[in-house]
Motif scaffolding. Structure first.
Motif, mmCIF file in Angstrom:
data_model
loop_
_atom_site.group_PDB
_atom_site.id
_atom_site.type_symbol
_atom_site.label_atom_id
_atom_site.label_comp_id
_atom_site.label_asym_id
_atom_site.label_seq_id
_atom_site.Cartn_x
_atom_site.Cartn_y
_atom_site.Cartn_z
ATOM 1 N N ALA A 194 8.253 -5.580 -7.079
ATOM 2 C CA ALA A 194 7.012 -6.139 -6.551
ATOM 3 C C ALA A 194 5.832 -5.351 -7.064
ATOM 4 N N ALA A 195 4.768 -6.055 -7.394
ATOM 5 C CA ALA A 195 3.547 -5.410 -7.865
ATOM 6 C C ALA A 195 2.763 -4.860 -6.690
ATOM 7 N N ARG A 216 0.818 -1.219 0.000
ATOM 8 C CA ARG A 216 0.000 0.000 0.000
ATOM 9 C C ARG A 216 0.852 1.269 0.000
ATOM 10 N N ASP A 217 2.136 1.152 0.333
ATOM 11 C CA ASP A 217 3.018 2.316 0.419
ATOM 12 C C ASP A 217 3.946 2.465 -0.783
ATOM 13 N N THR A 257 11.646 5.369 0.185
ATOM 14 C CA THR A 257 10.775 6.403 0.717
ATOM 15 C C THR A 257 10.800 6.244 2.228
ATOM 16 N N PRO A 258 10.329 7.226 3.004
ATOM 17 C CA PRO A 258 10.280 7.026 4.454
ATOM 18 C C PRO A 258 9.485 5.797 4.868
ATOM 19 N N ALA A 259 8.536 5.369 4.008
ATOM 20 C CA ALA A 259 7.729 4.202 4.329
ATOM 21 C C ALA A 259 8.415 2.888 3.966
ATOM 22 N N THR A 260 9.544 2.936 3.235
ATOM 23 C CA THR A 260 10.298 1.714 2.991
ATOM 24 C C THR A 260 10.716 1.133 4.337
ATOM 25 N N VAL A 261 10.527 -0.145 4.523
ATOM 26 C CA VAL A 261 10.751 -0.747 5.837
ATOM 27 C C VAL A 261 12.230 -1.024 6.076
#
Length: 261
Positions: free
Chosen positions: A88-89, A20-21, A126-130
Motif C-alpha cells: 500500500a502506498a 500515516r504509520d 511494527t507496533p503500529a501495525t493493526v
C-alpha cells in the motif's frame, strides 16, 4: 485449495496498517526479506501489470521511487516463490476514501505454518501495525476481482476483525491493549454488542515483536468482528473497534469506541 511449489499449500498474508504509520514500506520489506525470506526480495515491480521495473537494474532506490509514485498500490513479484505481492502506498491527497487504512498483501508458495514465512510476517510488522492475517488462499469469487477472504478495510475504513479466524494472525498494539493487560492476562470483557454472540472468554495471545500472536483456540468476541450481512460500509463495521483505528467515526455509524487502556 491453491497449492504452491511441489504441491505444498500456498499462503496469503495481509498486513493492515494506517497510512500515516507505514513509514517507508519498501525498506521494511527488503530488511525483512533479506533477514528471513530472501526469496521475497522482488525481481520485478511496478504500478501495473506487466511489471516494467527490474530490481537488479534499479535497486533499492528505484523500488522506493516507484512506491513514492504509486497510486494506491505497488506490485512486486519474485517468482516462483512469491508470484504476487502488493504494498500500500502512503497518504495521498484527493483520494475518494472513507479512512486511511491500507493493506500489504503477499501470496507465497509456502504453507501457513512454515517457520520462515512466520518469521518474515512478524519481521515486517511494527507496533503500529493493526492486524495481520495468514490464510490459505480461497478461490477467486466470480466477478469479484479478488479472492474469497474478506477484505477488512474497504475504502480505507477499518471494519473490524474477521468473522472466521484465520489460520494464524498477529495483533498490534491497538488490539493487544484491548484484549490483554500489561501482564498479558486476558482483560475482563464487559462489551457485548447488540447483535449478540459476545462472550467473556478472550483469545490467548503470545507476546511477539511488540504485539500478540494468535495460533488457535478461542477467537475474539463477536462484538469485535465485521458484520458479514451488512449492506453499507457503516452496517458492516464491528460494534466495538479500538479508538486508535477508528478516528473520526461518524455518529451515525452506531458503533462504540473501545478505550485502548
Amino acid at each position: 485449495m491453491v497449492r504452491g511449489l511441489h504441491g505444498a499449500p500456498a499462503s496469503e498474508v495481509t498486513w493492515y496498517e494506517r497510512e500515516r504509520d507505514m513509514g517507508v514500506v519498501t525498506d521494511r520489506w527488503l530488511r525483512a526479506a533479506r533477514s528471513e525470506l530472501p526469496e521475497a526480495v522482488p525481481q520485478r515491480f511496478g504500478g501495473s501489470e506487466p511489471l516494467r521495473h527490474r530490481f537488479d537494474a534499479e535497486g533499492e532506490a528505484g523500488l522506493r521511487r516507484a512506491w513514492d509514485a504509486a497510486d494506491g498500490l505497488l506490485f512486486l513479484a519474485a517468482r516462483p516463490v512469491v508470484p504476487h505481492a502488493a504494498l500500500a502506498a502512503g497518504p495521498r491527497s484527493g483520494r475518494a476514501r472513507l479512512g486511511d487504512m491500507g493493506a500489504h498483501v503477499l501470496r507465497v508458495a509456502l504453507p501457513p505454518d512454515d517457520p520462515r514465512l512466520r518469521a518474515f510476517v512478524v519481521a515486517l510488522t511494527t507496533p503500529a501495525t493493526v492486524f495481520v492475517s495468514v490464510n490459505e488462499p480461497l478461490p477467486q469469487q466470480s466477478g469479484s476481482g479478488r479472492g474469497g477472504h474478506r477484505y477488512l478495510a474497504g475504502l480505507g475504513r477499518w471494519l473490524g476483525l474477521p468473522e472466521e479466524p484465520p489460520r494464524w494472525c498477529w495483533f498490534g498494539e491497538a488490539y493487544t491493549g484491548a484484549l490483554a493487560d500489561p501482564g498479558r492476562r486476558p482483560r475482563p470483557w464487559r462489551w457485548r454488542g447488540p447483535r449478540g454472540g459476545g462472550g467473556d472468554e478472550l483469545p490467548q495471545l503470545e507476546p511477539v515483536s511488540g504485539g500478540g500472536l494468535w495460533t488457535g483456540g478461542t477467537w475474539v468476541p463477536q462484538a469485535m468482528r465485521v458484520v458479514e450481512a451488512g449492506l453499507e460500509p457503516h452496517d458492516q463495521q464491528a460494534d466495538v473497534i479500538p479508538s486508535a483505528v477508528a478516528p473520526g467515526r461518524p455518529v451515525w455509524a452506531g458503533t462504540r469506541r473501545l478505550r485502548d487502556r
